[in-house]
Scaffold this active site. Structure first.
Site, PDB file in Angstrom:
ATOM      1  N   ASP A   1       0.826  -1.207   0.000  1.00 38.68           N
ATOM      2  CA  ASP A   1       0.000   0.000   0.000  1.00 38.68           C
ATOM      3  C   ASP A   1       0.861   1.259   0.000  1.00 38.68           C
ATOM      4  O   ASP A   1       0.595   2.216  -0.730  1.00 38.68           O
ATOM      5  CB  ASP A   1      -0.925  -0.018   1.220  1.00 38.68           C
ATOM      6  CG  ASP A   1      -2.302   0.542   0.894  1.00 38.68           C
ATOM      7  OD1 ASP A   1      -2.661   0.576  -0.302  1.00 38.68           O
ATOM      8  OD2 ASP A   1      -3.029   0.941   1.816  1.00 38.68           O
TER       9      ASP A   1
ATOM     10  N   ASP B   1      -9.297  -2.310   2.299  1.00 37.60           N
ATOM     11  CA  ASP B   1      -9.104  -1.749   3.640  1.00 37.60           C
ATOM     12  C   ASP B   1     -10.158  -2.239   4.621  1.00 37.60           C
ATOM     13  O   ASP B   1     -10.090  -1.937   5.815  1.00 37.60           O
ATOM     14  CB  ASP B   1      -9.152  -0.217   3.576  1.00 37.60           C
ATOM     15  CG  ASP B   1      -8.014   0.343   2.742  1.00 37.60           C
ATOM     16  OD1 ASP B   1      -6.931  -0.265   2.741  1.00 37.60           O
ATOM     17  OD2 ASP B   1      -8.211   1.362   2.057  1.00 37.60           O
TER      18      ASP B   1
END
Length: 391
Positions: free
Chosen positions: A214, A260
């Protein structure tokens, strides 16, 4: 917040210069709604993950993620993300999104149907004409016959499928943000429910790898942001920041990637199953990790507005979701138990495995008689093995 191929980064007001500035009230409503929508599939998906292995359908059985799978996942995700980026650069964005829309249209209907089915079953009357169906695909014959698909469903499931199809057509024709969110919530809940980490170490490997993934793709390149803005599919939850001004036709969205939600969610679900394995009638680790997720997501939003720059949410979610439960385990002296726990060992441990498909003919009654004889003979064989002196 900005969605990124299964993972997300928060996007501040300055990241969308063409959009009118959102009001503080609108932003607060949007971010509060995103946090609430993220918590729902994690909470209910974790609860459903405890019992999903007891289902009769092969499609309801959880998919176990091993440490090898976890180590490879960031690499596979990076290749997929880069591939999508190149596709959008080389080919027409319109045709790619049309193909993706059809793909997610089918997946979304199935996911939403599976999500609402347990709830809808409570509303059907007792005299509802419910018929059972089975979809069975096998490969080979005789002793080499292997099940490919074995799905049992009933009339109630077909009703749920029809209802989900209405949402699917709405999404396909309008791409409305509410339809997008219904599919996104269904994907998230199914992911948390059906994807099982086999142990805490695997969870740490997966979250740690995606933590680096990420950060690199958000801060190191513009690949993730480009794909997120080009990718028209329900892989993100959205909520308009100008809802108060424009109503349901608002178009200034805050976004949160499903990655997420699902990635921390499956780790939180693992800790719930660990809580249950301790047999202490408490869910300490589940609630600790759940609160940690809220803290991490709130911190993401706060940092985003302080620095006015897109933020990779896993940068804050991973340390919180791993660190908080680990700290509790250290205080309670249960670190060894936490890391020795094997989730896969508790999924139907006594379920018999069918290794071959015998050839059967005759009436149901003769089949029942033959099964009883087989059970009796095997039972007496086991008794002879256990009592050799009796022979």
């Amino acid at each position: 917040m900005e969605a990124q191929n299964g993972s997300g980064a928060a996007e501040g007001p300055s990241a969308a210069e063409a959009r009118p500035a959102a009001t503080p009230e609108g932003m607060a409503l949007a971010y509060a709604s995103l946090v609430l929508m993220a918590l729902l599939p994690i909470f209910f998906g974790a609860l459903r993950s405890v019992s999903c292995a007891k289902g009769k359908n092969a499609s309801d059985m959880p998919e176990t993620i091993t440490s090898r799978d976890a180590a490879r996942f960031p690499i596979v995700a990076s290749c997929t993300l880069l591939g999508l980026y190149l596709f959008f650069k080389i080919f027409s964005q319109e045709y790619i999104n049309l193909l993706l829309s059809m793909y997610f249209f089918v997946l979304g209907i199935l996911a939403l149907s599976h999500t609402i089915s347990p709830v809808m079953n409570k509303f059907f009357p007792a005299n509802f004409p419910n018929k059972q169906y089975q979809l069975l695909f096998t490969q080979g014959s005789g002793e080499t016959k292997e099940e490919i698909v074995n799905y049992e469903f009933d009339t109630k499931d077909l009703v749920c499928l029809a209802m989900s199809s209405v949402v699917g057509v709405w999404y396909l024709l309008r791409k409305h943000w509410i339809a997008n969110n219904l599919f996104g919530l269904a994907f998230s809940l199914n992911g948390v429910e059906l994807l099982h980490l086999n142990n805490v170490s695997t969870g740490c490997i997966l979250l740690g790898g995606l933590f680096v993934y990420d950060i690199f793709w958000v801060f190191g390149t513009n690949v993730m942001v480009t794909v997120a803005k080009s990718f028209e599919a329900p892989i993100k939850l959205v909520f308009p920041q100008d809802l108060l001004e424009k109503g349901l036709e608002a178009n200034n969205f805050a976004m949160l990637g499903l990655g997420d939600i699902v990635i921390p969610g499956i780790f939180i679900a693992l800790l719930l199953r660990f809580d249950i394995s301790l047999k202490k009638n408490t869910h300490t680790y589940f609630y600790t990790s759940f609160v940690a997720y809220i803290f991490g997501l709130a911190l993401t939003i706060f940092i985003m507005h302080v620095f006015k720059h897109a933020q990779p949410a896993l940068l804050y979610l991973v340390p919180a979701c791993i660190g908080f439960p680990l700290l509790v385990a250290l205080v309670k002296g249960e670190v060894a138990e936490m890391f020795s726990y094997e989730s896969s060992a508790e999924i139907l441990p006594h379920t018999p495995r069918l290794t071959h498909f015998p050839s059967v003919s005759g009436s149901p009654s003769s089949l029942a008689d033959s099964m009883q004889q087989t059970c009796s003979s095997s039972s007496s064989h086991r008794r002879r093995q256990q009592n050799p002196s009796a022979m």
